[in-house]
Design a protein around this motif. Structure first.
Motif, PDB file in Angstrom:
ATOM      1  N   HIS B 177       1.860  94.398  51.572  1.00  0.00           N
ATOM      2  CA  HIS B 177       2.148  94.781  52.950  1.00  0.00           C
ATOM      3  C   HIS B 177       3.392  95.656  53.090  1.00  0.00           C
ATOM      4  CE1 HIS B 177      -0.318  92.247  55.831  1.00  0.00           C
ATOM      5  NE2 HIS B 177      -0.836  91.990  54.654  1.00  0.00           N
ATOM      6  N   THR B 183      -0.172  97.957  56.483  1.00  0.00           N
ATOM      7  CA  THR B 183      -0.199  96.846  57.429  1.00  0.00           C
ATOM      8  C   THR B 183      -1.242  97.124  58.506  1.00  0.00           C
ATOM      9  OG1 THR B 183       1.628  97.873  58.609  1.00  0.00           O
ATOM     10  CG2 THR B 183       2.187  96.188  57.013  1.00  0.00           C
ATOM     11  N   MET B 217       6.783  89.522  58.638  1.00  0.00           N
ATOM     12  CA  MET B 217       6.704  89.962  60.032  1.00  0.00           C
ATOM     13  C   MET B 217       5.580  90.971  60.245  1.00  0.00           C
ATOM     14  SD  MET B 217       8.735  91.661  57.993  1.00  0.00           S
ATOM     15  CE  MET B 217      10.319  90.828  57.974  1.00  0.00           C
ATOM     16  N   THR B 218       4.893  91.350  59.200  1.00  0.00           N
ATOM     17  CA  THR B 218       3.875  92.396  59.337  1.00  0.00           C
ATOM     18  C   THR B 218       2.499  91.807  59.614  1.00  0.00           C
ATOM     19  OG1 THR B 218       3.339  92.430  56.988  1.00  0.00           O
ATOM     20  CG2 THR B 218       5.120  93.865  57.704  1.00  0.00           C
ATOM     21  N   PRO B 219       1.734  92.449  60.473  1.00  0.00           N
ATOM     22  CA  PRO B 219       0.376  91.965  60.725  1.00  0.00           C
ATOM     23  C   PRO B 219      -0.609  92.456  59.666  1.00  0.00           C
ATOM     24  CG  PRO B 219       0.903  93.777  62.222  1.00  0.00           C
ATOM     25  CD  PRO B 219       2.107  93.575  61.337  1.00  0.00           C
ATOM     26  N   ARG B 221      -4.363  91.347  60.005  1.00  0.00           N
ATOM     27  CA  ARG B 221      -5.678  91.418  60.651  1.00  0.00           C
ATOM     28  C   ARG B 221      -6.788  91.480  59.581  1.00  0.00           C
ATOM     29  NH1 ARG B 221      -3.611  91.614  65.518  1.00  0.00           N
ATOM     30  NH2 ARG B 221      -1.766  92.875  65.825  1.00  0.00           N
ATOM     31  N   ARG B 244       0.831  88.067  59.126  1.00  0.00           N
ATOM     32  CA  ARG B 244       0.454  87.633  60.467  1.00  0.00           C
ATOM     33  C   ARG B 244      -0.985  88.003  60.836  1.00  0.00           C
ATOM     34  NH1 ARG B 244       4.745  87.205  64.162  1.00  0.00           N
ATOM     35  NH2 ARG B 244       3.294  87.885  65.759  1.00  0.00           N
TER      36      ARG B 244
END
Lengths: 768, 768
Positions: B177, B183, B217-219, B221, B244
């Protein structure tokens, strides 16, 4: 033909369905009627508050409207319904609208004025407060904490409101994020006028704050757009975003002594904002960056001169593996297509780096992690005068990709071409603060195509970048020239913020009627004193801005004969006194100046020029919770007093004055506490107070000071001792300065007065 | 009619546009041809790798396809293209597809096997690897780190692959990430068969890991759906999500000794997964929760018996204001509509609470922050036998809202009705592990309507909850009865995981041909030894699973006469030996058992029963990097040896064996290191090894041990000394146990052997 008719019918039906059914209107005249109307409201009900003053109205507005048929609470005539005393407005339910109310002359007893929640079980959603004012609705004591606007729930709005004058503890507007009911909220805050918030001294005086570090992992998706912020000077953060995925777009920050700060935020959009500073303050701030994933684009900065935390662009250093409430490393940030005009050292990289403090701070406080995976590209720095250091590298910039940035540095070239390429720019001054490139020029054509930069589709003023992209915030001069900063577009249409009257009235006063003249003078007026003796048996009350000056060339003599423990000038909240060409003397036990002992709800200011002060116990003594925005003594003699200036009544990071300046003054025989300016505890995000001593003389002072120090400034961040003369003062130290915190001395003459000592690092209790 | 024709035409046109144009097919026979074909590929190209073994093939597959016309790399016949030796497959570009390759008999020289990035400047997006196998492609040494599958970029997929047998350091599948390019990636991982990953000993042996704390802290999905995990026993985390907004849905975890862990994740969706355990291990895990905002719904757990970190549901305590890489507090989590059947203490709240360790750990390691703002609702606990403690409260449960949960506790009622309401349930056993309520019953009808629970629209098997909602994971028995666990739906259609042969062959061996018989025996076979003397001049090589046992009632005698420093049984990677009813003796300088000195790429197992061992220098000595999954000695005498069992070759959190058990053994005159089982450094997320000593006798042992301790277990987490007899052992301590870490003793008889000492807390170096 038949089809055309069908289509017409369909459109008509559609419109019919979309239009609102007739509302029930209920006009209420007192609180009891209001409560009852709220209880009985149903979708579509409009509750109308009658004109007049509503005193002590704790309004709990619960209702369930629908998108089409909200429940409305509004003023009979917008701006003519005044809510005063101990009042608030709390909402609960769905689809509520509040409009036209004016909160003034009071404060909330509940922790907030506007609140989008009545209780944990009665949260407001899809509700809007519009066209309202909260002005000076501040707590009696500065240390009492509240937030005037408290967002909870989801999909709530605040728009076209005027909010100003909060001087007590607590952010003006808070968005709370504790619980799934309050996150991913999509709140909208737009077209508001955030008027002046005075310097508070210490933290917790933001104008807007989202969440706290303990909810910094929660998304907001809140929009703050098209608002006007003026003189929001409460603290170093105008806006403190401590949550995720919010956006700040097209706002104007006019002469605000703070920054838009991504304090604990990630993935923030900061686009198209304008920061206007000026030559009149070194504290106007820009954007401060902490954490991950922000896109900072199309912003414009004019004469932003702040330093360190208030730099025009502050990219911070983080703490390795930071704890939740400290400083995470900056990563994956994009700063592109912004323009800085006549700013001081706009690019500050690694702000907050404090490796040198490793001996006095725990390891978990050392910001040694420089920004990484960050791109700064396609920005303009334009200076009409050369700036020696447009880029300040506080640690390590290797983690930043600089691409396509240009500088036109007042005719001088800048050496570090990999960071900023020196170019000549042809800029047009569109208005007082806006400089725009005359269209498309070679120097701005080398646009770097960074990852995902396609998303920067428009410029600051909404012009499409597609066919005319260039470096900087503005690509289309013609469009920029149509922009107008029109304050009337912000806040309620019916409200214009107080303007000072044009010319002050000059009143003459005799010894007999001075108190009365002061009481009757208007804010901003001048009181002229003849060269007589003014004997005062009780304090002069200063609760507005007043100038007292000599009517002619000779100094009037003020002799204070009031009770012991009372001051000649008693400063009330908001009081400003300017004393010029006056001689003032007192007796044992008396004070020359003092704020009220309590209920100093807002700051005072004190300016003394060409005057003489003698014989007092204290020249100035601060009370707990009192705060002086400015204290300036110029060309004034201070003689034969027991104590000088004692600003040491608070603890735990709070302090009693922001700007304290002595210039060309003569201190003689002040026995102790010549200056005692104190701040306890360490919170590095606050960066005051300021003490400047320039060209003064100190003679035979400090003889009785137990500390053996003449100028005492424990914990004060900025202390400048410049070109003063210290002679025959029986102390050990003139001052003990804190080198790491902008304490410095230069050009002073010290004769028989001990020495000036600098301690580089200082160990203090942490406040968090 | 005319309209119908038009419609037909339109549909035809639509289909025509959607269909793929004819592809160019290029068949390649060697690596040079492959490279050339890759260089020349254009959208639509299919590169076909010819059948056979491709050795040492470092494939860099760069191409730019389109959504309609990808660039494809595939096997001529799926499963008939073997990639071996030092090989890998790295992708770069857009719209690539890889299919049908079989990686075996080798390892990657590059840090990963499948990698969705060739270099930082050549990232893959919209690319898919499907229908492939990576089997046993593990590094030669256990400590060499790699990840077989490394995701970068965005919108990449891994599906229908079989991945098994990784025994070295590093997560099997990593998603990276670092950087905005990687991300919000929307990767998809589906329909894969994650086959056995053996116990590694120590951390970094997850089957899937997303990011690290530094990118938490990174998404992502990322979707992980419909995969089958079998015996993924590498460490306590089968899946470690450290980013995340990812989702884990409809996966089956079959007998995996670990958990699905939201390690540094926020806002994770965990829905519709099935965790199948059994009576054969106490380490099968469930779901472990850290951080914020997860929704854990519709999951089913059967016979999950793990404790603490591996509990069926572990809601952890956090560290107040935790640093980035430690444990954040649990907040805003929803655990709803799950079912636990015959699990041991399924609800564990506050797992990891370690306030008692405050004296030996820094404050920043103390997990004293209990979960808050969390809802556990509408869950079923169903036990066929009563469970004394279905809920374990490790600290403070006040921050959890328990609503609508029921328990049917094997006929006993449960007292804490606010947490779990005791009910009788009518459950039907659908298959070996699936118990489902016979439809709609009163005891399950009180469904709590929590905030936003509307989003739980379906049950575990996709049945709509709308008109038939009830407590638990399943609302529709009929639909549940149609569910079948069909392993063939996972992984490539052409591949079936190795199955053990049905009945092992029994071979007879004489002293002369024993080595040869072992070499020729098949995996799982039995070698029967007559009651003769087997004199061995060199080590017996164990590189598969073999049983050596007495052919009749009398014990065969193995006399080892090989060179000094060599073992009678030399254990190779993957070797398993079962020794039954054998007497074995050695001489000075020799070892009874030992793994290879290096290249122990995977674990070995050692089982000894009803045997006699005497005269060796070492009974067992581990080499650096070697790892024993299990060492079990039962009813065996160990006599007159210089050293016993030395498992102490590794450092820094790694250790040399997982399960070490001695039961009813007689130790006599073992001079030193009777058992020396060591683990250096402290990493609390690892929870091994395990040493069990039950019903053994120790006589005249430890005389020469410099430490004066008989059983040495520094750093080992689980040590159980039960009902042993220690007699006349000239030591000071039988053992020094670590009370806080599941070290315990009971029922032992200690005569003239010093004492058993328990140290509750122990100070160790932290490993992170």
């Amino acid at each position: 033909m038949k089809n055309a008719l069908l289509l017409t019918c369909a459109v008509w039906l559609l419109c019919a369905c979309g239009s609102k059914p007739a509302s029930e209107i209920v006009t209420v005249k007192d609180f009891k009627e209001l409560k009852s109307a709220i209880q009985q409201a149903s979708p579509g009900t409009e509750i109308v508050m009658a004109e007049g003053i509503w005193k002590d109205a704790p309004i709990k507005f619960y209702g369930k409207g629908t998108a089409d048929r909200p429940v409305t609470l509004r003023a009979e005539t917008p701006g003519k319904v005044f809510v005063e005393g101990e009042s608030f407005l709390h909402l609960g339910g769905e689809h509520l609208v509040v409009s036209g109310l004016y909160f003034r002359n009071g404060h909330t007893p509940s922790g907030s004025v506007f609140q989008y929640q009545i209780s944990k079980d009665s949260i407001a959603n899809h509700s809007r407060i519009t066209n309202c004012v909260i002005d000076g609705f501040t707590q009696l004591n500065r240390w009492e904490r509240d937030s005037w606007i408290a967002f909870y729930g989801k999909h709530n709005e605040l728009d076209h409101c005027y909010i100003a004058g909060k001087s007590n503890d607590g952010a003006t507007l808070m968005v709370y994020h504790k619980g799934n009911e309050h996150t991913n909220s999509y709140h909208k805050i737009y077209a508001n006028y955030f008027g002046p918030r005075p310097r508070k001294g210490g933290p917790r005086a933001e104008t807007i704050r989202f969440g706290g570090s303990e909810t910094s992992m929660t998304p907001g998706r809140i929009t703050v757009t098209n608002n006007y912020f003026e003189a929001c000077n409460g603290e170093v953060e105008i806006i403190s975003d401590k949550t995720r995925s919010n956006s700040f777009t097209n706002n104007i920050f006019y002469k605000c002594e703070g920054s838009l700060v991504m304090r604990h935020a990630d993935y923030t959009t900061v686009d198209g904002n304008i920061f206007i500073g000026g030559d009149d303050s070194d504290f106007y701030g820009g954007i401060r960056v902490v954490n991950t994933g922000h896109w900072i684009t199309n912003n414009y900065f004019y004469k932003i001169r702040g330093e360190e935390f208030r730099s025009p662009l502050a990219i911070m250093n983080g703490i390795p593996k930071s704890s939740l409430n400290r400083y995470k490393q900056v990563t994956d940030v994009v700063v592109a297509h912004n323009t800085w005009v006549d700013c001081k050292s706009p690019f500050q990289i690694g702000v907050g780096q404090n490796k040198a403090s490793a001996s006095v701070l725990p390891k978990s406080e050392i910001r040694s992690a420089p920004p990484i995976r960050t791109t700064i590209a396609n920005n303009i720095i334009y200076n009409t005068q050369p700036d020696d250091s447009p880029v300040v590298n506080h640690d390590d910039m290797d983690g930043i990709k600089f691409k396509g940035n240009v500088i036109a540095n007042g005719g001088e070239s800048y050496a570090e071409s990999e960071v900023l390429k020196s170019v000549d720019l042809d800029m047009k001054q569109v208005n007082e603060w806006l400089f725009v490139p005359t269209n498309q020029q070679e120097a701005l054509s080398a646009v770097y195509a960074g990852y995902d930069f396609e998303r920067i589709e428009q410029d600051l003023f909404g012009a499409d970048r597609k066919d005319q992209n260039q470096v900087g915030a503005v690509v289309d001069l013609a469009r920029a020239e149509t922009f107008e900063l029109d304050r009337s577009k912000y806040g309620p249409s019916w409200f214009t913020p107080n303007q000072k009257q044009g010319t002050p009235t000059v009143h003459n006063a005799t010894a007999g009627n001075l108190s009365q003249v002061l009481a009757e003078a208007k804010d901003g007026d001048v009181v002229a004193l003849s060269a007589a003796v003014y004997e005062l048996a009780e304090p002069l009350k200063i609760d507005k801005e007043l100038t007292l000056r000599a009517a002619g060339d000779s100094k009037p003599q003020i002799i204070y004969t009031g009770p012991a423990g009372t001051p000649a000038f008693e400063l009330h909240p908001g009081g400003v006194v300017r004393l010029q060409d006056v001689a003032m003397s007192g007796q044992e036990g008396q004070l020359a100046f003092a704020p009220l002992a309590e209920n100093m709800s807002s700051a005072y200011k004190l300016f003394v020029q060409n005057s003489e002060i003698s014989g007092f116990d204290f020249v100035l003594k601060a009370s707990k919770g009192s705060f002086a925005d400015s204290i300036t003594f110029t060309n004034t003699s201070i003689k034969d007093c027991k104590n000088g200036f004692v600003l040491a009544a608070d603890e735990k990071g709070d302090y009693n004055a922001e700007m304290v300046t002595f210039e060309a003054c003569a201190f003689e025989n002040v026995s102790q506490n010549v200056v005692h300016f104190y701040r306890g505890g360490y919170d590095e995000s606050t960066i005051g107070g300021f003490l400047t001593l320039r060209n003064n003389t100190f003679t035979r002072c400090g003889a009785k000071d137990a500390s053996k120090v003449l100028i005492k400034t424990p914990g004060i961040i900025n202390v400048h001792l410049l070109n003063n003369t210290f002679k025959n003062n029986p102390v050990e130290l003139v001052a003990l300065l804190w080198g790491a915190k902008n304490n410095l001395h230069q050009g002073n003459t010290v004769v028989s007065s001990g020495e000036i000592k600098v301690e580089e690092q200082r160990k203090l209790d942490l406040l968090y």
